[in-house]
Design a protein around this motif. Sequence first.
Motif, PDB file in Angstrom:
ATOM      1  N   ASP A 122       6.023   6.573   4.244  1.00 61.97           N
ATOM      2  CA  ASP A 122       5.732   7.811   3.708  1.00 61.97           C
ATOM      3  C   ASP A 122       6.863   9.182   3.836  1.00 61.97           C
ATOM      4  OD1 ASP A 122       3.897   5.765   2.063  1.00 61.97           O
ATOM      5  OD2 ASP A 122       2.420   7.544   3.465  1.00 61.97           O
ATOM      6  N   HIS A 123       7.227   9.484   5.478  1.00 58.97           N
ATOM      7  CA  HIS A 123       7.412  10.811   5.500  1.00 58.97           C
ATOM      8  C   HIS A 123       8.736  10.922   5.965  1.00 58.97           C
ATOM      9  CE1 HIS A 123       3.240  11.325   6.692  1.00 58.97           C
ATOM     10  NE2 HIS A 123       3.588  12.365   5.826  1.00 58.97           N
ATOM     11  N   GLU A 180       9.220  -5.147   3.268  1.00 60.86           N
ATOM     12  CA  GLU A 180       8.107  -5.272   3.921  1.00 60.86           C
ATOM     13  C   GLU A 180       8.212  -5.090   5.144  1.00 60.86           C
ATOM     14  OE1 GLU A 180       7.512  -9.612   3.688  1.00 60.86           O
ATOM     15  OE2 GLU A 180       5.601  -9.544   4.480  1.00 60.86           O
ATOM     16  N   GLY A 181       7.304  -4.595   6.317  1.00 63.11           N
ATOM     17  CA  GLY A 181       7.738  -4.706   7.426  1.00 63.11           C
ATOM     18  C   GLY A 181       7.976  -2.777   7.460  1.00 63.11           C
ATOM     19  N   TYR A 182       8.378  -2.460   6.910  1.00 68.59           N
ATOM     20  CA  TYR A 182       8.046  -0.690   6.622  1.00 68.59           C
ATOM     21  C   TYR A 182       9.482  -0.954   7.626  1.00 68.59           C
ATOM     22  CZ  TYR A 182       3.415  -1.572   5.464  1.00 68.59           C
ATOM     23  OH  TYR A 182       2.226  -1.805   4.481  1.00 68.59           O
ATOM     24  N   ASP A 183      10.524  -0.544   7.182  1.00 68.28           N
ATOM     25  CA  ASP A 183      11.869  -0.325   8.062  1.00 68.28           C
ATOM     26  C   ASP A 183      11.667   0.436   7.112  1.00 68.28           C
ATOM     27  OD1 ASP A 183      14.392   0.196   8.658  1.00 68.28           O
ATOM     28  OD2 ASP A 183      14.960  -1.418   8.932  1.00 68.28           O
ATOM     29  N   ARG A 197      -7.193  -4.230  -0.548  1.00 72.57           N
ATOM     30  CA  ARG A 197      -5.991  -5.213  -0.635  1.00 72.57           C
ATOM     31  C   ARG A 197      -6.292  -6.532   0.493  1.00 72.57           C
ATOM     32  NH1 ARG A 197      -4.659  -0.881  -2.197  1.00 72.57           N
ATOM     33  NH2 ARG A 197      -2.584  -0.488  -3.715  1.00 72.57           N
ATOM     34  N   ALA A 212      -3.302   2.859   2.284  1.00 71.68           N
ATOM     35  CA  ALA A 212      -4.195   2.636   1.268  1.00 71.68           C
ATOM     36  C   ALA A 212      -3.586   0.891   1.785  1.00 71.68           C
ATOM     37  CB  ALA A 212      -2.790   2.408  -0.184  1.00 71.68           C
ATOM     38  N   HIS A 213      -2.437   0.425   2.753  1.00 76.43           N
ATOM     39  CA  HIS A 213      -2.726  -1.178   2.946  1.00 76.43           C
ATOM     40  C   HIS A 213      -3.624  -1.872   3.453  1.00 76.43           C
ATOM     41  CE1 HIS A 213       0.077  -3.981   5.557  1.00 76.43           C
ATOM     42  NE2 HIS A 213      -0.034  -4.762   4.432  1.00 76.43           N
ATOM     43  N   ARG A 262       5.677  -2.552  16.654  1.00 78.19           N
ATOM     44  CA  ARG A 262       8.049  -2.454  17.255  1.00 78.19           C
ATOM     45  C   ARG A 262       8.362  -1.698  18.903  1.00 78.19           C
ATOM     46  NH1 ARG A 262       8.277  -2.391  11.503  1.00 78.19           N
ATOM     47  NH2 ARG A 262       8.835  -0.763  11.660  1.00 78.19           N
ATOM     48  N   GLY A 273       0.887  -1.113   0.171  1.00 78.95           N
ATOM     49  CA  GLY A 273       0.016  -0.270   0.151  1.00 78.95           C
ATOM     50  C   GLY A 273       0.208   1.140  -0.662  1.00 78.95           C
ATOM     51  N   LEU A 274       2.094   0.443  -0.043  1.00 77.74           N
ATOM     52  CA  LEU A 274       3.131   2.266  -0.635  1.00 77.74           C
ATOM     53  C   LEU A 274       2.962   2.884  -2.258  1.00 77.74           C
ATOM     54  CD1 LEU A 274       5.910   1.161   2.129  1.00 77.74           C
ATOM     55  CD2 LEU A 274       4.470   2.716   2.408  1.00 77.74           C
ATOM     56  N   LEU A 288       5.564   7.354  17.014  1.00 82.77           N
ATOM     57  CA  LEU A 288       6.937   6.617  18.123  1.00 82.77           C
ATOM     58  C   LEU A 288       5.982   6.970  19.386  1.00 82.77           C
ATOM     59  CD1 LEU A 288       9.443   5.314  16.078  1.00 82.77           C
ATOM     60  CD2 LEU A 288       7.106   4.757  16.590  1.00 82.77           C
ATOM     61  N   SER A 321      -1.030   6.671   6.695  1.00 84.95           N
ATOM     62  CA  SER A 321       0.454   6.112   6.701  1.00 84.95           C
ATOM     63  C   SER A 321       0.349   4.359   6.010  1.00 84.95           C
ATOM     64  CB  SER A 321       1.438   6.787   6.602  1.00 84.95           C
ATOM     65  OG  SER A 321       2.282   7.997   6.488  1.00 84.95           O
ATOM     66  N   ALA A 322       0.696   3.543   5.070  1.00 87.15           N
ATOM     67  CA  ALA A 322       1.134   2.687   5.257  1.00 87.15           C
ATOM     68  C   ALA A 322       1.991   2.309   6.336  1.00 87.15           C
ATOM     69  CB  ALA A 322       1.323   2.321   3.986  1.00 87.15           C
ATOM     70  N   HIS A 376       2.287  -1.195  12.193  1.00 85.20           N
ATOM     71  CA  HIS A 376       3.768  -1.952  12.118  1.00 85.20           C
ATOM     72  C   HIS A 376       4.303  -1.674  13.266  1.00 85.20           C
ATOM     73  CE1 HIS A 376       1.375  -2.865   8.967  1.00 85.20           C
ATOM     74  NE2 HIS A 376       2.063  -3.827   8.693  1.00 85.20           N
ATOM     75  N   ALA A 400      12.658   7.912  11.995  1.00 89.91           N
ATOM     76  CA  ALA A 400      12.206   6.647  12.738  1.00 89.91           C
ATOM     77  C   ALA A 400      10.497   7.659  12.328  1.00 89.91           C
ATOM     78  CB  ALA A 400      11.705   7.643  14.615  1.00 89.91           C
ATOM     79  N   LEU A 401      10.053   8.478  11.464  1.00 90.79           N
ATOM     80  CA  LEU A 401       9.124   8.556  11.359  1.00 90.79           C
ATOM     81  C   LEU A 401       8.493   7.652  10.204  1.00 90.79           C
ATOM     82  CD1 LEU A 401      10.120  12.392  10.005  1.00 90.79           C
ATOM     83  CD2 LEU A 401       8.399  11.460  12.454  1.00 90.79           C
ATOM     84  N   GLU A 402       6.548   7.456   9.964  1.00 95.02           N
ATOM     85  CA  GLU A 402       6.295   6.642   8.906  1.00 95.02           C
ATOM     86  C   GLU A 402       7.059   6.527   7.464  1.00 95.02           C
ATOM     87  OE1 GLU A 402       5.363   9.672  10.676  1.00 95.02           O
ATOM     88  OE2 GLU A 402       3.359   9.121  11.458  1.00 95.02           O
TER      89      GLU A 402
END
Lengths: 438, 359
Positions: A321-322, A271-274, B200, B161-162, B148, A203-204, B119, B139-140, B144, A317-319
């Motif tokens: 997207d950002h 995947e995992g959005y790191d 999805r 959109a996830h 953590r 979804g990115l 966070l 934000s997708a 997650h 450390a932001l989302e």
Amino acid sequence: MKLLITNGYIIDPTQGINAGKDLLIEDGRVVGFADRGGGAPEDTEVFDATGLVVAPGFIDLHVHLREPGQEYKETIETGAAAAVAGGWTSVCAMPNTDPINDNPAVTQFIIERAARAGLANVFPVGAITKGSSGTELAEMGEMKRAGIVAVTDDGRPVPSAGMMRRAMEYARGFDLTVMDHCEDRSLAAGGVMHEGEWSLRLGLRGIPALAEEIDAMRNCALAELTGARVHLAHISTIGALEAVRRAKSHGLQVTCEVMPHHWSLTDEAVEGYDTNTKMNPPLRSRAHVEAVFEALRDGTIDAIATDHAPHHADEKALEYDHAPFGITGLETGVGLALDRLVHPGIISLERLVELCAVNPARIFNLADRGTLRRGAWGDVTILDPDLDWTFDASHSKSKCRNTPFSGWTMQGAAVATIVGGRIVYRRERVTDPDGAPI
Amino acid sequence: MNNRSDPISTQVEEDDATVPGTPGRRTKPGLARKHLLGIRELSAKEITYLLDTAETFRDISQREIKKVPALRGRTVINLFFEPSTRTRTSFEIAGKRLSADVINISAATSSVTKGETLLDTGHNLEAMGPDLIVIRHPSAGAPHSLARICNAAIINAGDGAHEHPTQALLDALTIRHHKGHVEGLRVAIIGDILHSRVARSNIHLLTKLGAHVTLAGPGTLVPADFAALISAGDAVPGDFGPGSLRLAAKVEEAVEGVDVVMVLRIQRERQGTAFFPSLREYAVHYGLNRERLKRAAPDAIVMHPGPMNRGIEISSDVADGSHSLILDQVANGLAVRMAVLYIFAGGSSTIGATARAEL
């Protein structure tokens, strides 16, 4: 001041040398080779390179040192320390600092800071346009006089073909290579990762490969029109590599570089959005990675560079997207090359030296570097191709830790770095796995 | 799954069941995970367990007294960074019917506007010791990130959109109710697939349960790569026959003979640039109207995740017509969210027994 590197295995493609020899450096310059066991002249420091590979100093064409302006991310000193810890004797600093390196005053500042740090050679790269705004040419001639080695608007690619044409025509007059970050922003619009099944799944917003490819094609066409020396930065796609291959077959002066993360990871790693998997160009799909391997094999790719791009932990450390684009890379690049290119047999050690030293010196016209010929600068990278080691970002010399490779175990590392005949980094094997600057 | 022990569970008689099919009947918890972040990582078994549990909670909402003490003493935080009426209210009522303490935080009233990061917000909430955090975020991957750093179970109520897992679960519950099963059904999903987390989650869920899904919409909103969405990395062995996913060139082709039509909302807020020329043109060429619906199976059902743009993606006669299950979806949403809160708050078999005893 003399330095004798004894018992090493010399690889210098510029002289066709692949043999065990001793190397003598005096007053910062290469004196020449001697047969092993000849003994050391008086007043000579001896570096025992038994079991190690001795190569012309590695040159990273693409780093972000953040100074001036973003010293909370990196300084020229910390960046240079990370460089030599990773085996790079020279780094080329991108101009997207604050202020942007679009005038000789900033160029001089960078050179002075680098001299004070006294670790790696730092070669500033100037902006193509004032403020990298894409509208007005920057003072390339004055910056060249101050010490830039190439021009680029890296991070903010020149959007208009007309402007780029003028930049190439003008840069020719100063024999400056024009380096471009290939990205069509109208296609990349808002994307944060490679466009494909994984961007859809996660979804990115995706950055299509075509955003890079179409701009690479444009730049190759402009290279043909203008006759300029054009270097395509951080190439990661099938189509861009194909464009370079075609340009070379037509005899154009087009070169390109690739980044270690583009052969070490795929877009699946997102995947995992790191956010340490977020960089631009983004991690690509398996098919593109295979194309990078092929282009490394067939000679389409000229150089390996890291695109070392430190960002503060708070920013990362932001989302997803950002968070900002970019990862550090100076301390992992050589390890990833040895582990994932040389050991699997994709390239030879000799080709690695071409990609990291010989070709980069040629691409940016760095005189007396990338070679161990008599009279060349005494810049030497010493490799232990078989060393098993684990990268721990918490011990990084960089100010930042934004890397997806922390905890990775690799076979092969740079174990000592010599700049101008001075040992500026030496990894103590076994006893001190992190190494320590001397 | 939370492994904290529940102090009240030990005081309850196991054989005190009055309601058949309650969660407590299972001797093993059906889920081996702590957070509900998406459908993609769930197995068909886990999905079925969630749906079966939701069935039991449906019954509670039919009663005169709709409140049970299953989550008494538990705290649920609804953390919403996007405007939402339906989903937030649904989670709130679900929590309250289970006797949880429910706190709603919306981005407009939190410290987010003062520049606090997600966070930091997560750490602050975590310090107050909630059992569950239900998060919606533009934000997708935002859930997650929270997962953590938080001990609380994180429930994804929609991330960019996830995914929107509870929406897919309530859609499946609705389908099961009307069709008896999901396996083998033909389902068309129509509209803005590209920006849709609902699409999805539904694609993953329906294909895992063995349905055959067809996507259709404007070429700008239905990228061809979608056909590969379920091919790689998702091979979770299930109890059902293999589902399938394909793209159709036209809405008419997608709805041909299908058992279920899912209409997606045109998300004007998520479309930074224009993906189609006008709402009028969209309605004419891609909207679900009576004419197009005639191509579906005679007993086809029509669903929409809401809120609807009447006259755009769905005509009013279809939305309000006999095929429409849109309000059933809302009712089922409550049951699904009760089940999700209950299970992810630590609804192990023993706690299930507690609930069963108290029901």
